[in-house]
Design a protein around this motif. Structure first.
Motif, PDB file in Angstrom:
ATOM      1  N   ARG A 189      20.437 -31.400 -14.699  1.00 48.42           N
ATOM      2  CA  ARG A 189      19.070 -30.953 -15.095  1.00 48.42           C
ATOM      3  C   ARG A 189      18.484 -29.952 -14.163  1.00 48.42           C
ATOM      4  NH1 ARG A 189      17.096 -32.423 -19.805  1.00 48.42           N
ATOM      5  NH2 ARG A 189      18.418 -34.288 -20.647  1.00 48.42           N
ATOM      6  N   LYS A 190      17.556 -29.017 -14.543  1.00 55.85           N
ATOM      7  CA  LYS A 190      16.887 -28.055 -13.739  1.00 55.85           C
ATOM      8  C   LYS A 190      15.845 -28.710 -13.089  1.00 55.85           C
ATOM      9  CE  LYS A 190      17.104 -24.243 -17.212  1.00 55.85           C
ATOM     10  NZ  LYS A 190      15.978 -23.475 -18.090  1.00 55.85           N
ATOM     11  N   LYS A 191      15.410 -28.172 -11.885  1.00 48.32           N
ATOM     12  CA  LYS A 191      14.343 -28.774 -11.121  1.00 48.32           C
ATOM     13  C   LYS A 191      13.091 -28.415 -11.581  1.00 48.32           C
ATOM     14  CE  LYS A 191      17.473 -29.178  -6.962  1.00 48.32           C
ATOM     15  NZ  LYS A 191      17.807 -30.623  -7.252  1.00 48.32           N
ATOM     16  N   THR A 192      12.613 -28.861 -12.726  1.00 51.01           N
ATOM     17  CA  THR A 192      11.488 -28.505 -13.382  1.00 51.01           C
ATOM     18  C   THR A 192      10.701 -29.808 -13.959  1.00 51.01           C
ATOM     19  OG1 THR A 192      12.614 -28.422 -15.595  1.00 51.01           O
ATOM     20  CG2 THR A 192      12.090 -26.224 -14.047  1.00 51.01           C
ATOM     21  N   ILE A 193       9.582 -29.464 -13.995  1.00 53.18           N
ATOM     22  CA  ILE A 193       8.387 -30.671 -14.646  1.00 53.18           C
ATOM     23  C   ILE A 193       7.638 -29.816 -15.707  1.00 53.18           C
ATOM     24  CG2 ILE A 193       6.535 -32.197 -14.430  1.00 53.18           C
ATOM     25  CD1 ILE A 193       7.211 -32.260 -11.346  1.00 53.18           C
ATOM     26  N   GLU A 224       9.562 -26.596 -10.063  1.00 47.99           N
ATOM     27  CA  GLU A 224       8.427 -25.664 -10.778  1.00 47.99           C
ATOM     28  C   GLU A 224       7.830 -26.544 -11.940  1.00 47.99           C
ATOM     29  OE1 GLU A 224       9.895 -21.225 -10.668  1.00 47.99           O
ATOM     30  OE2 GLU A 224      11.085 -22.278 -12.136  1.00 47.99           O
ATOM     31  N   LEU A 225       6.545 -26.144 -12.237  1.00 43.16           N
ATOM     32  CA  LEU A 225       5.646 -26.816 -13.270  1.00 43.16           C
ATOM     33  C   LEU A 225       5.924 -25.810 -14.491  1.00 43.16           C
ATOM     34  CD1 LEU A 225       4.163 -28.882 -14.472  1.00 43.16           C
ATOM     35  CD2 LEU A 225       2.017 -27.806 -13.179  1.00 43.16           C
ATOM     36  N   LEU A 226       6.232 -25.985 -15.686  1.00 44.51           N
ATOM     37  CA  LEU A 226       6.351 -25.263 -16.584  1.00 44.51           C
ATOM     38  C   LEU A 226       5.413 -25.503 -17.741  1.00 44.51           C
ATOM     39  CD1 LEU A 226       9.896 -24.948 -17.127  1.00 44.51           C
ATOM     40  CD2 LEU A 226       8.773 -23.811 -15.568  1.00 44.51           C
ATOM     41  N   LEU A 227       4.485 -24.905 -18.040  1.00 46.44           N
ATOM     42  CA  LEU A 227       3.275 -25.134 -19.030  1.00 46.44           C
ATOM     43  C   LEU A 227       3.536 -24.426 -20.296  1.00 46.44           C
ATOM     44  CD1 LEU A 227       0.258 -25.185 -16.631  1.00 46.44           C
ATOM     45  CD2 LEU A 227       1.600 -27.097 -17.160  1.00 46.44           C
ATOM     46  N   TYR A 228       3.638 -25.014 -21.403  1.00 50.29           N
ATOM     47  CA  TYR A 228       4.093 -24.197 -22.603  1.00 50.29           C
ATOM     48  C   TYR A 228       3.002 -24.731 -23.507  1.00 50.29           C
ATOM     49  CZ  TYR A 228       8.912 -23.847 -22.160  1.00 50.29           C
ATOM     50  OH  TYR A 228      10.409 -23.304 -21.782  1.00 50.29           O
ATOM     51  N   GLY A 229       2.592 -23.422 -24.347  1.00 49.92           N
ATOM     52  CA  GLY A 229       1.270 -23.809 -25.164  1.00 49.92           C
ATOM     53  C   GLY A 229      -0.135 -22.645 -25.137  1.00 49.92           C
ATOM     54  N   GLY A 230      -0.704 -22.586 -25.851  1.00 47.47           N
ATOM     55  CA  GLY A 230      -1.861 -21.813 -25.922  1.00 47.47           C
ATOM     56  C   GLY A 230      -3.139 -22.608 -26.352  1.00 47.47           C
ATOM     57  N   GLY A 231      -4.369 -22.036 -26.174  1.00 47.32           N
ATOM     58  CA  GLY A 231      -5.508 -22.616 -26.809  1.00 47.32           C
ATOM     59  C   GLY A 231      -6.693 -22.160 -25.925  1.00 47.32           C
ATOM     60  N   PRO A 232      -7.765 -23.043 -26.290  1.00 52.29           N
ATOM     61  CA  PRO A 232      -9.088 -22.299 -26.042  1.00 52.29           C
ATOM     62  C   PRO A 232      -9.391 -22.395 -24.284  1.00 52.29           C
ATOM     63  CG  PRO A 232      -9.270 -24.615 -26.900  1.00 52.29           C
ATOM     64  CD  PRO A 232      -7.842 -24.261 -27.182  1.00 52.29           C
ATOM     65  N   ASP A 233      -8.701 -23.253 -23.730  1.00 49.41           N
ATOM     66  CA  ASP A 233      -9.093 -23.639 -22.130  1.00 49.41           C
ATOM     67  C   ASP A 233      -7.974 -22.626 -21.289  1.00 49.41           C
ATOM     68  OD1 ASP A 233     -11.168 -24.846 -22.482  1.00 49.41           O
ATOM     69  OD2 ASP A 233     -10.273 -26.908 -22.405  1.00 49.41           O
ATOM     70  N   LYS A 247       0.494 -22.349  -6.577  1.00 48.83           N
ATOM     71  CA  LYS A 247       0.113 -21.361  -7.550  1.00 48.83           C
ATOM     72  C   LYS A 247       1.542 -20.623  -8.057  1.00 48.83           C
ATOM     73  CE  LYS A 247      -1.918 -17.446  -4.994  1.00 48.83           C
ATOM     74  NZ  LYS A 247      -2.755 -16.668  -4.762  1.00 48.83           N
ATOM     75  N   ASP A 248       2.423 -20.333  -7.069  1.00 48.57           N
ATOM     76  CA  ASP A 248       3.691 -19.311  -7.391  1.00 48.57           C
ATOM     77  C   ASP A 248       4.847 -20.315  -7.854  1.00 48.57           C
ATOM     78  OD1 ASP A 248       2.394 -17.337  -6.156  1.00 48.57           O
ATOM     79  OD2 ASP A 248       3.188 -17.618  -3.990  1.00 48.57           O
ATOM     80  N   LYS A 249       4.381 -21.675  -8.095  1.00 50.76           N
ATOM     81  CA  LYS A 249       5.460 -22.451  -8.812  1.00 50.76           C
ATOM     82  C   LYS A 249       4.968 -22.933 -10.241  1.00 50.76           C
ATOM     83  CE  LYS A 249       7.319 -23.415  -4.084  1.00 50.76           C
ATOM     84  NZ  LYS A 249       7.557 -24.715  -3.260  1.00 50.76           N
ATOM     85  N   ILE A 250       3.826 -22.506 -10.504  1.00 50.66           N
ATOM     86  CA  ILE A 250       3.391 -22.936 -11.799  1.00 50.66           C
ATOM     87  C   ILE A 250       3.530 -21.828 -12.797  1.00 50.66           C
ATOM     88  CG2 ILE A 250       1.134 -23.664 -12.809  1.00 50.66           C
ATOM     89  CD1 ILE A 250       0.243 -24.864 -10.284  1.00 50.66           C
ATOM     90  N   ARG A 251       4.289 -21.918 -13.833  1.00 51.18           N
ATOM     91  CA  ARG A 251       4.699 -20.868 -14.772  1.00 51.18           C
ATOM     92  C   ARG A 251       4.107 -21.358 -16.121  1.00 51.18           C
ATOM     93  NH1 ARG A 251      10.893 -20.686 -14.791  1.00 51.18           N
ATOM     94  NH2 ARG A 251      10.452 -19.069 -16.137  1.00 51.18           N
ATOM     95  N   PHE A 252       3.330 -20.416 -16.754  1.00 50.40           N
ATOM     96  CA  PHE A 252       2.886 -20.404 -18.135  1.00 50.40           C
ATOM     97  C   PHE A 252       3.665 -19.639 -19.166  1.00 50.40           C
ATOM     98  CE2 PHE A 252      -0.844 -20.863 -15.383  1.00 50.40           C
ATOM     99  CZ  PHE A 252      -1.902 -21.878 -16.084  1.00 50.40           C
ATOM    100  N   MET A 253       4.327 -20.469 -19.749  1.00 50.81           N
ATOM    101  CA  MET A 253       5.395 -20.207 -20.855  1.00 50.81           C
ATOM    102  C   MET A 253       4.883 -19.689 -22.225  1.00 50.81           C
ATOM    103  SD  MET A 253       7.582 -20.961 -18.162  1.00 50.81           S
ATOM    104  CE  MET A 253       9.355 -20.798 -19.345  1.00 50.81           C
ATOM    105  N   GLY A 254       3.665 -19.880 -22.465  1.00 54.70           N
ATOM    106  CA  GLY A 254       3.206 -19.579 -23.777  1.00 54.70           C
ATOM    107  C   GLY A 254       3.758 -20.396 -24.932  1.00 54.70           C
ATOM    108  N   VAL A 255       3.443 -19.973 -26.127  1.00 52.01           N
ATOM    109  CA  VAL A 255       3.914 -20.628 -27.459  1.00 52.01           C
ATOM    110  C   VAL A 255       5.062 -20.293 -27.693  1.00 52.01           C
ATOM    111  CG1 VAL A 255       3.378 -21.020 -29.806  1.00 52.01           C
ATOM    112  CG2 VAL A 255       1.454 -20.732 -28.304  1.00 52.01           C
ATOM    113  N   SER A 256       6.173 -21.259 -27.688  1.00 48.91           N
ATOM    114  CA  SER A 256       7.454 -21.035 -28.212  1.00 48.91           C
ATOM    115  C   SER A 256       7.818 -21.495 -29.578  1.00 48.91           C
ATOM    116  CB  SER A 256       8.378 -21.467 -27.133  1.00 48.91           C
ATOM    117  OG  SER A 256       9.792 -21.290 -27.534  1.00 48.91           O
TER     118      SER A 256
END
Length: 372
Positions: A189-193, A224-233, A247-256
């Motif tokens: 597995r990838k080294k991701t949360i 790395e921390l991967l955050l999927y989704g979108g929304g008001p905040d 901050k360089d290891k926090i990635r915003f992945m958007g809505v998939s």
């Protein structure tokens, strides 16, 4: 049976996903209308047998004016169409529909998708405003007790309602979605949360998750921390991430639209919410076989899915250190993490969609029969 489904808009959220699934199922045998009043985008599959109407009901921007006008317009439409049953899943449609249908022959079914006990949350920094908001919320909650039927996702949510309401209710969990569930990933597995959630701090608590990642990153610098989704905040969460030393290891992945394929080989799935109904994102992550950690979000949806230590891990909500410790346990013990992931895939059978939708169908037809 003629049924109205009343909703603000058909977005990509879990409640909207479940509502359209139920409507599609009922459309196989019944006359279904979907009425939306706040946004005309349809982000969920809707059967071509369903009559879809977008009607803003009122263009007034002042809520003190627009909400009563919407209720009056809805009442007129219900009386005109003579629906047998009307269904709402979320606020404000819950109380709008309940009020609008009063004195008509239309039965009202409400589905509680979140945490009814969240009325205890402090809503305003001004204590006087907070008091009046709580009084108003209590009044709305009393209105909701007068519906003809209720569907809850957990027994804990049901227990927040009156005994009278509980007698007219049914507990039905969310199903596994009717999309292809990828085979469980068997490689390294990838080294991701990874987290998949609406960007909304008061419920989903991405702020806690970023704090957890900072605690972990001191030891696991390659993750790395991967955050999927979108929304008001989303902007607020991006600001929190930007201020983080990681901050360089926090990635915003958007809505998939292919999120299960996207996350199937990630390292650990984490749900950091304070409250949920049945967390769809957690259910889907378990179905695809990810090692999962979740907060014990009120009113018990995650605990319904996870048998702690068998198919996932449960920790106290809002506790960054406990959440970090649970994630670290899965990072350190690959065999343990692998066993949890394999066991987690059993939710595919337990929460099979056709089984869950048949429970909805039977309960809705029961309410209709009781009204005759």
């Amino acid at each position: 049976m003629k049924i109205l489904f009343f909703i603000t808009n058909i977005s990509y959220g879990g409640a909207e996903k479940m509502m359209t699934a139920v409507a599609n199922k009922m459309a196989e045998e019944h006359d279904i209308t979907f009425l939306a009043f706040k946004g005309n985008d349809i982000m969920q599959p809707l059967s071509d047998k369903i009559k879809y109407i977008y009607d803003p009901l009122s263009n007034k921007k002042n809520k003190l004016i627009s909400i009563p006008l919407r209720i009056l317009s809805l009442r007129k439409y219900i009386k005109q169409e003579k629906f047998d049953l009307a269904v709402a899943f979320l606020h404000p449609t819950h109380y709008m529909l309940t009020i609008a249908a009063k004195g008509t022959d239309t039965k009202v079914l409400l589905s509680e998708r979140g945490d009814p006990s969240k009325k205890k949350i402090k809503y305003h920094s001004n204590p006087v405003m907070n008091f009046f908001m709580k009084v108003a919320l209590r009044g709305i909650f009393l209105i909701l007790q007068t519906a003809d039927g209720y569907v809850f996702q957990t027994t804990q949510a049901r227990d927040c309602y009156s005994k009278r309401s509980q007698k007219k209710s049914c507990v039905i969990p969310n199903p596994i979605p009717d999309k292809n569930i990828p085979d469980r990933y068997e490689g390294e597995r990838k080294k991701t949360i990874v987290n998949v959630a609406r960007m909304e701090l008061v419920q989903k608590r991405q702020d806690v998750l970023i704090k957890v990642f900072e605690l972990l990153d001191e030891k696991y610098d390659e993750y790395e921390l991967l955050l999927y989704g979108g929304g008001p905040d989303e902007e607020k969460i991006r600001e929190i991430a930007e201020k983080s030393p990681k901050k360089d290891k926090i990635r915003f992945m958007g809505v998939s639209k292919t999120v299960l394929e996207d996350i199937r080989d990630d390292g650990v799935f984490v749900l950091s919410s304070d409250y949920e109904g049945i967390p769809n994102a957690l259910l889907e992550a378990m179905a695809v076989g990810l090692p999962c950690v979740s907060t014990d979000c009120s009113p018990g949806g995650a605990r319904l899915l996870i048998n702690d230590g068998e198919n996932g891990l449960i920790v106290k909500r809002g506790d960054s250190e406990s959440l970090a410790a649970a994630i670290e346990k899965l990072i350190e013990d690959k065999n343990f993490a692998d066993r949890l992931g394999k066991n987690a895939t059993e939710v595919q059978e337990t929460y099979k969609k056709e089984k869950i939708l048949n429970m909805w169908k039977e309960f809705m037809e029961q309410i209709d029969e009781e009204g005759k």
